[in-house]
Design a protein around this motif. Structure first.
Motif, PDB file in Angstrom:
ATOM      1  N   ASN A 117     -10.619  12.387   7.400  1.00 47.25           N
ATOM      2  CA  ASN A 117     -11.676  11.451   7.009  1.00 47.25           C
ATOM      3  C   ASN A 117     -12.140  11.691   5.579  1.00 47.25           C
ATOM      4  OD1 ASN A 117     -11.684  10.145   9.491  1.00 47.25           O
ATOM      5  ND2 ASN A 117     -13.215  11.517  10.366  1.00 47.25           N
ATOM      6  N   LEU A 118     -12.086  12.945   5.129  1.00 45.02           N
ATOM      7  CA  LEU A 118     -12.426  13.230   3.739  1.00 45.02           C
ATOM      8  C   LEU A 118     -11.404  12.594   2.809  1.00 45.02           C
ATOM      9  CD1 LEU A 118     -13.996  14.845   1.523  1.00 45.02           C
ATOM     10  CD2 LEU A 118     -12.379  16.709   1.952  1.00 45.02           C
ATOM     11  N   TYR A 119     -10.115  12.754   3.131  1.00 47.48           N
ATOM     12  CA  TYR A 119      -9.051  12.199   2.287  1.00 47.48           C
ATOM     13  C   TYR A 119      -8.995  10.671   2.352  1.00 47.48           C
ATOM     14  CZ  TYR A 119      -7.374  17.048   2.475  1.00 47.48           C
ATOM     15  OH  TYR A 119      -7.270  18.410   2.402  1.00 47.48           O
ATOM     16  N   ASP A 120      -9.385  10.109   3.486  1.00 52.40           N
ATOM     17  CA  ASP A 120      -9.387   8.652   3.658  1.00 52.40           C
ATOM     18  C   ASP A 120     -10.641   8.087   3.000  1.00 52.40           C
ATOM     19  OD1 ASP A 120      -9.099   6.040   4.478  1.00 52.40           O
ATOM     20  OD2 ASP A 120      -9.662   6.438   6.570  1.00 52.40           O
ATOM     21  N   ILE A 121     -10.621   7.996   1.696  1.00 50.56           N
ATOM     22  CA  ILE A 121     -11.805   7.686   0.904  1.00 50.56           C
ATOM     23  C   ILE A 121     -12.429   6.342   1.277  1.00 50.56           C
ATOM     24  CG2 ILE A 121     -12.645   7.230  -1.440  1.00 50.56           C
ATOM     25  CD1 ILE A 121     -10.565   9.259  -2.435  1.00 50.56           C
ATOM     26  N   ASN A 122     -11.605   5.315   1.493  1.00 55.22           N
ATOM     27  CA  ASN A 122     -12.169   3.997   1.810  1.00 55.22           C
ATOM     28  C   ASN A 122     -12.335   3.760   3.309  1.00 55.22           C
ATOM     29  OD1 ASN A 122      -9.582   3.559   2.711  1.00 55.22           O
ATOM     30  ND2 ASN A 122      -9.136   1.844   1.315  1.00 55.22           N
ATOM     31  N   ASN A 123     -12.061   4.796   4.105  1.00 55.09           N
ATOM     32  CA  ASN A 123     -12.331   4.762   5.545  1.00 55.09           C
ATOM     33  C   ASN A 123     -11.609   3.619   6.257  1.00 55.09           C
ATOM     34  OD1 ASN A 123     -13.629   5.917   7.791  1.00 55.09           O
ATOM     35  ND2 ASN A 123     -15.293   4.430   7.701  1.00 55.09           N
ATOM     36  N   ASP A 124     -10.345   3.384   5.859  1.00 53.38           N
ATOM     37  CA  ASP A 124      -9.589   2.306   6.501  1.00 53.38           C
ATOM     38  C   ASP A 124      -8.582   2.826   7.529  1.00 53.38           C
ATOM     39  OD1 ASP A 124      -7.669   3.435   4.888  1.00 53.38           O
ATOM     40  OD2 ASP A 124      -7.053   1.557   3.927  1.00 53.38           O
ATOM     41  N   GLY A 125      -8.597   4.146   7.763  1.00 53.59           N
ATOM     42  CA  GLY A 125      -7.702   4.710   8.763  1.00 53.59           C
ATOM     43  C   GLY A 125      -6.368   5.180   8.226  1.00 53.59           C
ATOM     44  N   TYR A 126      -6.189   5.122   6.912  1.00 55.77           N
ATOM     45  CA  TYR A 126      -4.937   5.556   6.284  1.00 55.77           C
ATOM     46  C   TYR A 126      -5.244   6.371   5.036  1.00 55.77           C
ATOM     47  CZ  TYR A 126      -3.065   1.708   9.096  1.00 55.77           C
ATOM     48  OH  TYR A 126      -2.736   0.856  10.133  1.00 55.77           O
TER      49      TYR A 126
ATOM     50  N   ILE B 156      -3.624   9.092  10.838  1.00 53.03           N
ATOM     51  CA  ILE B 156      -4.235  10.298  11.373  1.00 53.03           C
ATOM     52  C   ILE B 156      -3.298  10.998  12.354  1.00 53.03           C
ATOM     53  CG2 ILE B 156      -5.423   9.136  13.296  1.00 53.03           C
ATOM     54  CD1 ILE B 156      -7.812  11.085  12.676  1.00 53.03           C
ATOM     55  N   GLU B 157      -2.495  10.204  13.076  1.00 52.83           N
ATOM     56  CA  GLU B 157      -1.527  10.799  13.997  1.00 52.83           C
ATOM     57  C   GLU B 157      -0.472  11.596  13.236  1.00 52.83           C
ATOM     58  OE1 GLU B 157      -3.620   7.516  15.875  1.00 52.83           O
ATOM     59  OE2 GLU B 157      -2.372   7.562  14.053  1.00 52.83           O
TER      60      GLU B 157
ATOM     61  N   PHE C 136      -0.791  12.855  10.242  1.00 49.71           N
ATOM     62  CA  PHE C 136      -1.473  13.962   9.587  1.00 49.71           C
ATOM     63  C   PHE C 136      -1.666  15.142  10.542  1.00 49.71           C
ATOM     64  CE2 PHE C 136      -5.418  16.123   8.220  1.00 49.71           C
ATOM     65  CZ  PHE C 136      -5.125  16.391   6.902  1.00 49.71           C
ATOM     66  N   ILE C 137      -2.233  14.855  11.722  1.00 49.13           N
ATOM     67  CA  ILE C 137      -2.519  15.917  12.687  1.00 49.13           C
ATOM     68  C   ILE C 137      -1.232  16.549  13.204  1.00 49.13           C
ATOM     69  CG2 ILE C 137      -3.442  16.383  14.996  1.00 49.13           C
ATOM     70  CD1 ILE C 137      -5.666  14.388  14.413  1.00 49.13           C
ATOM     71  N   GLU C 138      -0.245  15.715  13.551  1.00 50.36           N
ATOM     72  CA  GLU C 138       1.000  16.242  14.106  1.00 50.36           C
ATOM     73  C   GLU C 138       1.713  17.147  13.109  1.00 50.36           C
ATOM     74  OE1 GLU C 138       5.284  14.671  15.959  1.00 50.36           O
ATOM     75  OE2 GLU C 138       3.699  13.238  15.430  1.00 50.36           O
ATOM     76  N   THR C 139       1.778  16.730  11.850  1.00 50.23           N
ATOM     77  CA  THR C 139       2.472  17.524  10.844  1.00 50.23           C
ATOM     78  C   THR C 139       1.727  18.821  10.555  1.00 50.23           C
ATOM     79  OG1 THR C 139       3.301  15.479   9.815  1.00 50.23           O
ATOM     80  CG2 THR C 139       3.469  17.512   8.526  1.00 50.23           C
ATOM     81  N   CYS C 140       0.410  18.738  10.427  1.00 55.66           N
ATOM     82  CA  CYS C 140      -0.383  19.940  10.137  1.00 55.66           C
ATOM     83  C   CYS C 140      -0.286  20.955  11.262  1.00 55.66           C
ATOM     84  CB  CYS C 140      -1.845  19.563   9.914  1.00 55.66           C
ATOM     85  SG  CYS C 140      -2.183  18.739   8.342  1.00 55.66           S
ATOM     86  N   GLN C 141      -0.303  20.481  12.493  1.00 49.31           N
ATOM     87  CA  GLN C 141      -0.259  21.400  13.630  1.00 49.31           C
ATOM     88  C   GLN C 141       1.069  22.143  13.726  1.00 49.31           C
ATOM     89  OE1 GLN C 141      -1.350  18.793  16.903  1.00 49.31           O
ATOM     90  NE2 GLN C 141      -3.454  19.563  16.898  1.00 49.31           N
TER      91      GLN C 141
END
Length: 230
Positions: free
Chosen positions: A146-155, A206-207, A209-214
């Protein structure tokens, strides 16, 4: 610095800055019984009335006493019960005199200002802090996304990620690898997208992002750096 180094730095800085805030506010000092009662009373008397202790305790991973200590520090610095963006920037700039923390503090402020009303309430602060210091790995990664998603559009777009990474380098100033080439932030963003953008559509969900980071050992270690700060 390789891709993992960039990602670890970005995540670690996010968490570290909240430790800076804790120290600036003088929080987590032991409370006497009398002080505890006073803090609970103050929670209903401040100009901005935050949620009650019972509600905040249920919504966060903090104990009642920890919330009282947090509130004491918060109200000492912000008697009105609200933090505006200029105050937020001033706090961080004190700890990064060799760089410019303004832009990063702006992005971080927006991540906390969930209502987008130009101020951070005490409950906004402790709920975000609870996620960063005591949340699950998934919760922390969602917060970072959410921090990186500056315009809060989900990407997350390349431009958004470049803005965040550039602001981190600007904030750390000359302490961020003095010999780092000017194009380094762009290179890091390109590597980030090669790794994160699994379907090659130019954005990171977000999917993804989370999957790769984990699955990344370096990133997972960085998420645990401040688990025992308080």
């Amino acid at each position: 610095m390789g891709l993992d180094g960039m990602e670890v730095m970005a995540v670690a800085v996010v968490i570290c800055l909240f430790v800076v805030v804790l120290k600036q506010f003088g929080m987590w000092e032991p409370l006497s019984l009398e002080e505890s009662c006073d803090e609970e009373l103050e929670l209903s008397m401040t100009r901005h009335q935050p949620e009650g202790l019972d509600h905040l305790q249920a919504q966060t991973c903090f104990t009642r006493k920890e919330l009282q200590s947090l509130y004491r520090g918060f109200k000492n610095e912000c008697p009105s019960g609200l933090v505006d963006e200029e105050t937020f920037k001033m706090i961080y700039s004190q700890f990064f005199p060799q760089g410019d923390a303004t832009t990063y503090a702006h992005y971080l402020f927006n991540a906390f200002d969930v209502d987008r009303n130009g101020s951070i309430r005490f409950e906004d602060f402790v709920m975000g802090l609870s996620v960063l210091l005591r949340g699950s790995v998934t919760d922390k990664l969602r917060w970072a996304f959410n921090l990186y998603d500056i315009n809060n559009d989900g990407y997350i777009t390349k431009q958004e990620m470049l803005s965040i990474i550039t602001s981190i380098y600007d904030m750390l100033g000359r302490f961020t690898c003095p010999n780092l080439p000017q194009e380094a932030p762009v290179d890091h963003v390109d590597q980030f997208f090669q790794k994160m953008d699994r379907n090659g559509d130019g954005v990171v969900t977000i999917e993804e992002f989370i999957e790769t980071c984990q699955k990344d050992e370096g990133i997972m270690k960085s998420m645990q750096l401040f688990d025992h700060v308080i």
